[in-house]
Design an enzyme around this catalytic site. Structure first.
Site, PDB file in Angstrom:
ATOM      1  N   ASP A  84      51.041 -21.743  81.836  1.00  0.00           N
ATOM      2  CA  ASP A  84      49.659 -21.846  82.293  1.00  0.00           C
ATOM      3  C   ASP A  84      49.008 -20.487  82.061  1.00  0.00           C
ATOM      4  O   ASP A  84      49.686 -19.475  81.883  1.00  0.00           O
ATOM      5  CB  ASP A  84      49.612 -22.280  83.767  1.00  0.00           C
ATOM      6  CG  ASP A  84      48.268 -22.926  84.126  1.00  0.00           C
ATOM      7  OD1 ASP A  84      47.331 -22.864  83.296  1.00  0.00           O
ATOM      8  OD2 ASP A  84      48.147 -23.470  85.241  1.00  0.00           O
ATOM      9  N   CYS A 275      70.989 -37.316  98.916  1.00  0.00           N
ATOM     10  CA  CYS A 275      71.288 -36.263  97.952  1.00  0.00           C
ATOM     11  C   CYS A 275      72.405 -35.369  98.510  1.00  0.00           C
ATOM     12  O   CYS A 275      72.819 -35.516  99.659  1.00  0.00           O
ATOM     13  CB  CYS A 275      70.036 -35.460  97.620  1.00  0.00           C
ATOM     14  SG  CYS A 275      69.582 -34.242  98.868  1.00  0.00           S
TER      15      CYS A 275
END
Ligand code: GUN
Ligand code: ZN
Length: 659
Positions: A84, A275
């Site tokens: 960016d 997870c």
């Protein structure tokens, strides 16, 4: 540079090619901080990352290292890296000390795979003058970036960011102008404030008014979208890339991401997923940890759920159940439900992209499903369908209805003019959610049988059926509505009731294949295809129609999965002869004529014109500019995509007419 492998709604599974490898989309790019990155994001499924070139530029040590060793070594990531430009810093601090030209050249110098020009992220709901002034600069800088790239022969791919605040026409204008620049990727900017404040309905308007005006064969990136709760919605609107600082920013704040929303660690009694982190630790374990250790573990959970959601989304696109997923996800918050409701305003656009048939069935999940493009598409077809004098409306049975409707049909109430019932001049239709009326002859065609809705109807569905029915029966002289429907919908004002032995539905294979042909290819196609000594062959196992011949000549096969007709050579010839140019046609240029005749597949760039009603999975005729039939096959894309794409296959040719 970007190939599309599978589609559903406006969503696509694609492959983006970069100098550091291929990226499967939709993809999430974790934001990497060039100085303080603690987590190995690759381990959690990241194939591409994003970092900030301006932060590197501003830091002498980082800048020197990036210039000496390259960006990939600096951030220790060997795959593709997007950068960016510092626009975000510009929007926060109001000013930055780098020019557009400098930041483009710097990104290229340090070896970024995808660079970004210095766009101005205009906040939502600003006054129009500000939005217009900012936009002018954003577009000038995008043009300058493309020019610099061309002049300096820069290989780095280029982002051109769509801005325009919350003004639909400014977004449209910006997207249209950027589209003509041939940038490599089109991010949609300044949406973070909309997402942070739960303005998802406005997000839909901003994204749709950008994407509808961008080219279809270029990836789009929803800038700053990192919450897995919105991924499915954004993908359905056509977004291919996301970037997430959320995984670490939320972790800093002791917040855990999930597709159902955000959990604060302080409120958690249970870990929310399966997870590694959630399986190993309890909320108390995490609360007792030193801040940094806790942050990294929560960030790992956040990455895990984000990548899991993207895998699920890609799978949903492959099987054609993306809207079911969107409708589920958007029940996580009323503001997201608003977003799904807002999507309905863009249904005509979605219909142009949605494949004609899908591997999975259409599930009604709530009244929003009544506004889906499949429903709109069926209603358009019903409107075009040629109609008999009278109509008989039946309540739903098991599907396919026509298989399970037989014998005496029960009591009917008569509307319209009363006359002797003539079954040969009567359409038989079933009234059901979500498709409204389904003619019995075509009820096996996708998705008219391949759908499910609850037995207990909600008030929206009842109102919908009632309105649809009262509007549709205006096409007929005499209408017989089954008493069950009269009761369920509480309909009054009929002439009389009849309970006749003569009202029976007679199955007729030839009528059925003609009706399917008309529904699929347009009115008249059924008569044109099925003339002569028609003979219908059925599957011994299922009883379903498989092949249709004229004498011994095959005309069509019926595809078992969706009951659409698949043309043979003779079928293609008959359809071509009977339907006027350019209906059901793909017109290819002179150069590709011999290839088409030979049965080779057709690439988009050779198509000069096509029927605007073509959708992915349609049967199509391939002709030259003089309308000579060259071949026939199955479309892989819809008309608007075929017209735009400059690479990739458009039609999978079944046979060339030469052979
Ligand atoms: N990151 C989040 N939003 C934006 C945006 O609008 N422009 C750029 N360049 N980066 C962003
Ligand atoms: Zn977890």
């Amino acid at each position: 540079m970007f190939d599309i492998k599978a589609k559903d709604m406006r969503g696509r599974v694609g492959v983006l090619k970069t100098n550091h490898g291929d990226v499967k989309t939709p993809a999430l790019m974790p934001v990497i901080h060039p100085r303080k990155q603690a987590i190995d994001v690759k381990k959690y499924g990241a194939d591409i990352v994003i970092t900030n070139a301006y932060l590197i530029y501003k830091d002498d040590e980082l800048k020197q290292k990036a210039l000496d060793k390259g960006l990939h070594e600096l951030i220790n990531f060997s795959g593709p890296v997007m950068t960016d430009s510092g626009s975000f810093q510009l929007s926060v601090y109001g000013d930055i000390d780098i020019s557009n030209k400098e930041v483009i050249e710097f990104q290229d110098l340090i070896g970024s795979d995808i660079g970004t020009s210095l766009d101005i992220p205009t906040a939502p709901f600003v006054d129009r003058e500000k939005a217009e002034n900012d936009l002018k600069i954003t577009i000038e800088r995008a043009k300058e970036a493309v020019k610099i790239k061309k002049e300096n022969n820069i290989k780095m791919l280029l982002n051109s960011v769509v801005q325009g605040s919350t003004f639909p026409d400014l977004r449209q204008d910006c997207a249209t102008q950027l589209a003509s620049l041939d940038a490599d990727l089109y991010p949609i900017g300044a949406v973070v404030p909309l997402m942070e404040s739960y303005h998802y309905k406005d997000l839909v308007d901003v994204v749709m008014n950008s994407i509808m005006y961008l080219p279809d064969d270029v990836p789009r990136h929803l800038m700053g979208a990192g919450h897995p709760m919105v991924f499915a919605l954004a993908v359905a609107m056509g977004c291919d890339l996301f970037d997430s600082a959320a995984y670490i920013l939320y972790a800093e704040d002791d917040r855990l991401l999930s597709t159902r929303g955000t959990f604060k660690l302080e409120n958690l009694q249970e870990m929310p997923c399966s997870c590694e982190v959630c399986s190993k630790y309890t909320p108390d374990d995490l609360r007792a940890m030193p801040k940094k250790q806790r942050r990294d573990l929560i960030a790992q959970h956040n990455l895990y759920v984000s990548f899991a959601e993207l895998r699920l989304i890609r799978q949903a696109i492959y099987e054609g159940s993306l809207m079911e997923l969107v409708e589920q996800r958007c029940r996580a918050h009323p503001a997201l439900l608003d977003a799904v409701r807002q999507l309905a305003n863009y249904n005509e656009d979605f219909e142009k992209y949605d494949p004609r048939s899908k591997k999975s069935a259409f599930f009604y999940t709530g009244s929003e499903s009544l506004k889906r493009p499949e429903v709109l598409r069926h209603h358009q077809k019903l409107k075009e369908m040629s109609k008999k004098r009278d109509l008989i409306v039946l309540p739903p049975s098991r599907k396919p209805y026509s298989k399970f409707i037989s014998g005496k049909l029960g009591e009917f109430h008569v509307f319209g003019s009363e006359q002797e019932i003539d079954l040969d001049n009567t359409d038989f239709m079933v009234l059901d959610v979500p498709f409204g009326l389904i003619p019995l002859e075509i009820d096996e065609v996708y998705p008219l049988s391949q759908n499910d809705s609850p037995k207990i109807k909600d008030v929206d569905s009842l109102e919908y059926l009632s309105n649809f029915l009262s509007d549709f029966i205006k096409n007929y002289e005499q209408i017989l509505i089954h008493s069950k429907i009269i009761k369920e919908l509480n309909i009054g004002l009929y002439n009389k009731s009849v309970n006749s032995d003569e009202i029976r539905y007679k199955k007729d294979d030839i009528k059925k294949i003609r009706a399917i042909a008309d529904y699929q290819f347009g009115n008249g196609a059924g008569d044109a295809l099925f003339k002569g000594n028609i003979n219908v062959e059925k599957s011994k196992k299922t009883g379903k129609i498989r092949h249709v011949y004229d004498g011994k000549t095959l005309i069509v096969n019926m595809r078992a999965s969706d009951s659409f007709l698949v043309l043979s050579k003779e079928g293609a010839r008959r359809l071509h002869e009977s339907c006027p140019y350019p209906k059901n046609r793909i017109v290819v240029n002179k150069d590709s004529e011999p290839f088409a005749l030979d049965g080779k597949s057709v690439f988009s760039k050779f198509v000069v014109e096509c029927d605007e009603n073509i959708r992915a999975r349609d049967e199509v005729l391939i002709v030259n500019e003089e309308d000579k039939l060259l071949a026939y096959g199955k479309s892989l894309l819809s008309a608007c995509e075929i017209n735009e794409f400059m690479s990739g296959q458009a039609i999978k040719t079944r046979k060339g007419m030469k052979k």
